[in-house]
Scaffold this motif. Sequence first.
Motif, PDB file in Angstrom:
ATOM      1  N   ALA A 109      47.160  61.194  36.857  1.00  0.00           N
ATOM      2  CA  ALA A 109      46.509  62.495  36.679  1.00  0.00           C
ATOM      3  C   ALA A 109      45.708  62.876  37.923  1.00  0.00           C
ATOM      4  O   ALA A 109      45.727  64.032  38.357  1.00  0.00           O
ATOM      5  CB  ALA A 109      45.602  62.467  35.455  1.00  0.00           C
ATOM      6  N   VAL A 110      45.011  61.910  38.519  1.00  0.00           N
ATOM      7  CA  VAL A 110      44.247  62.180  39.743  1.00  0.00           C
ATOM      8  C   VAL A 110      45.201  62.575  40.863  1.00  0.00           C
ATOM      9  O   VAL A 110      44.959  63.541  41.582  1.00  0.00           O
ATOM     10  CB  VAL A 110      43.399  60.949  40.158  1.00  0.00           C
ATOM     11  N   GLU A 111      46.297  61.843  41.002  1.00  0.00           N
ATOM     12  CA  GLU A 111      47.249  62.151  42.067  1.00  0.00           C
ATOM     13  C   GLU A 111      47.892  63.527  41.864  1.00  0.00           C
ATOM     14  O   GLU A 111      48.124  64.249  42.829  1.00  0.00           O
ATOM     15  CB  GLU A 111      48.310  61.063  42.165  1.00  0.00           C
ATOM     16  N   ALA A 112      48.165  63.894  40.622  1.00  0.00           N
ATOM     17  CA  ALA A 112      48.762  65.201  40.338  1.00  0.00           C
ATOM     18  C   ALA A 112      47.778  66.329  40.624  1.00  0.00           C
ATOM     19  O   ALA A 112      48.150  67.387  41.125  1.00  0.00           O
ATOM     20  CB  ALA A 112      49.218  65.264  38.884  1.00  0.00           C
ATOM     21  N   GLU A 113      46.510  66.078  40.323  1.00  0.00           N
ATOM     22  CA  GLU A 113      45.467  67.084  40.533  1.00  0.00           C
ATOM     23  C   GLU A 113      45.136  67.251  42.008  1.00  0.00           C
ATOM     24  O   GLU A 113      44.751  68.326  42.451  1.00  0.00           O
ATOM     25  CB  GLU A 113      44.214  66.640  39.771  1.00  0.00           C
ATOM     26  N   ARG A 114      45.285  66.185  42.753  1.00  0.00           N
ATOM     27  CA  ARG A 114      44.924  66.190  44.169  1.00  0.00           C
ATOM     28  C   ARG A 114      46.151  65.910  45.016  1.00  0.00           C
ATOM     29  O   ARG A 114      46.306  64.816  45.552  1.00  0.00           O
ATOM     30  CB  ARG A 114      43.840  65.146  44.422  1.00  0.00           C
ATOM     31  N   ALA A 115      47.005  66.886  45.136  1.00  0.00           N
ATOM     32  CA  ALA A 115      48.260  66.727  45.872  1.00  0.00           C
ATOM     33  C   ALA A 115      48.018  66.342  47.329  1.00  0.00           C
ATOM     34  O   ALA A 115      48.890  65.772  47.974  1.00  0.00           O
ATOM     35  CB  ALA A 115      49.079  68.000  45.787  1.00  0.00           C
ATOM     36  N   ASP A 116      46.819  66.641  47.849  1.00  0.00           N
ATOM     37  CA  ASP A 116      46.499  66.325  49.242  1.00  0.00           C
ATOM     38  C   ASP A 116      45.977  64.900  49.409  1.00  0.00           C
ATOM     39  O   ASP A 116      45.689  64.476  50.527  1.00  0.00           O
ATOM     40  CB  ASP A 116      45.477  67.314  49.785  1.00  0.00           C
ATOM     41  N   ALA A 117      45.857  64.149  48.316  1.00  0.00           N
ATOM     42  CA  ALA A 117      45.332  62.787  48.395  1.00  0.00           C
ATOM     43  C   ALA A 117      46.257  61.921  49.241  1.00  0.00           C
ATOM     44  O   ALA A 117      47.476  62.047  49.200  1.00  0.00           O
ATOM     45  CB  ALA A 117      45.179  62.194  47.003  1.00  0.00           C
ATOM     46  N   SER A 118      45.645  61.067  50.013  1.00  0.00           N
ATOM     47  CA  SER A 118      46.419  60.139  50.834  1.00  0.00           C
ATOM     48  C   SER A 118      45.649  58.826  50.923  1.00  0.00           C
ATOM     49  O   SER A 118      44.523  58.726  50.455  1.00  0.00           O
ATOM     50  CB  SER A 118      46.647  60.715  52.232  1.00  0.00           C
ATOM     51  N   GLY A 119      46.262  57.845  51.507  1.00  0.00           N
ATOM     52  CA  GLY A 119      45.606  56.551  51.659  1.00  0.00           C
ATOM     53  C   GLY A 119      46.112  55.546  50.646  1.00  0.00           C
ATOM     54  O   GLY A 119      47.290  55.542  50.285  1.00  0.00           O
ATOM     55  N   HIS A 120      45.187  54.724  50.185  1.00  0.00           N
ATOM     56  CA  HIS A 120      45.543  53.632  49.288  1.00  0.00           C
ATOM     57  C   HIS A 120      44.593  53.539  48.105  1.00  0.00           C
ATOM     58  O   HIS A 120      43.430  53.922  48.208  1.00  0.00           O
ATOM     59  CB  HIS A 120      45.491  52.299  50.043  1.00  0.00           C
ATOM     60  N   TRP A 121      45.108  53.017  47.026  1.00  0.00           N
ATOM     61  CA  TRP A 121      44.315  52.638  45.867  1.00  0.00           C
ATOM     62  C   TRP A 121      44.010  51.150  45.978  1.00  0.00           C
ATOM     63  O   TRP A 121      44.829  50.382  46.481  1.00  0.00           O
ATOM     64  CB  TRP A 121      45.093  52.855  44.574  1.00  0.00           C
ATOM     65  N   THR A 122      42.848  50.741  45.498  1.00  0.00           N
ATOM     66  CA  THR A 122      42.494  49.332  45.419  1.00  0.00           C
ATOM     67  C   THR A 122      42.111  49.033  43.982  1.00  0.00           C
ATOM     68  O   THR A 122      41.232  49.693  43.424  1.00  0.00           O
ATOM     69  CB  THR A 122      41.300  49.004  46.347  1.00  0.00           C
ATOM     70  N   LEU A 123      42.772  48.053  43.394  1.00  0.00           N
ATOM     71  CA  LEU A 123      42.455  47.625  42.036  1.00  0.00           C
ATOM     72  C   LEU A 123      41.553  46.413  42.114  1.00  0.00           C
ATOM     73  O   LEU A 123      41.875  45.431  42.794  1.00  0.00           O
ATOM     74  CB  LEU A 123      43.724  47.266  41.268  1.00  0.00           C
ATOM     75  N   THR A 124      40.414  46.482  41.450  1.00  0.00           N
ATOM     76  CA  THR A 124      39.520  45.331  41.322  1.00  0.00           C
ATOM     77  C   THR A 124      39.183  45.170  39.843  1.00  0.00           C
ATOM     78  O   THR A 124      39.455  46.047  39.028  1.00  0.00           O
ATOM     79  CB  THR A 124      38.218  45.511  42.137  1.00  0.00           C
ATOM     80  N   TRP A 125      38.586  44.071  39.518  1.00  0.00           N
ATOM     81  CA  TRP A 125      38.209  43.781  38.140  1.00  0.00           C
ATOM     82  C   TRP A 125      36.725  43.466  38.119  1.00  0.00           C
ATOM     83  O   TRP A 125      36.238  42.660  38.912  1.00  0.00           O
ATOM     84  CB  TRP A 125      39.002  42.603  37.598  1.00  0.00           C
ATOM     85  N   LEU A 126      35.985  44.097  37.212  1.00  0.00           N
ATOM     86  CA  LEU A 126      34.558  43.844  37.044  1.00  0.00           C
ATOM     87  C   LEU A 126      34.331  43.476  35.589  1.00  0.00           C
ATOM     88  O   LEU A 126      34.569  44.307  34.704  1.00  0.00           O
ATOM     89  CB  LEU A 126      33.736  45.079  37.432  1.00  0.00           C
ATOM     90  N   GLU A 127      33.917  42.259  35.368  1.00  0.00           N
ATOM     91  CA  GLU A 127      33.690  41.746  34.014  1.00  0.00           C
ATOM     92  C   GLU A 127      34.908  41.979  33.127  1.00  0.00           C
ATOM     93  O   GLU A 127      34.804  42.402  31.978  1.00  0.00           O
ATOM     94  CB  GLU A 127      32.435  42.363  33.412  1.00  0.00           C
TER      95      GLU A 127
END
Length: 76
Positions: free
Chosen positions: A27-45
């Motif tokens: 949904a974020v990517e669809a809303e922000r077609a100009d988004a670029s770069g990378h996603w980082t997945l982390t885990w907190l608790e």
Amino acid sequence: MQLGTRWTVGAEPPASVPGDLRELIAAVEAERADASGHWTLTWLEGRPIAELDDGTRVTLAGVVPPQSADDSDDEW
């Protein structure tokens, strides 16, 4: 222990990204077609957090937009 991972915006998220989080990321990517770069997945608790290079965070609780320098709580 759960390890995080990175992937390019627009690419298929790795299998370790939970389905609910995948939907929010899409949904974020669809809303922000100009988004670029990378996603980082982390885990907190034990909870997954995906963060875009610009600071946008996606959690199972929702999307948190990046803070600009003007949004700082610092009152120096």
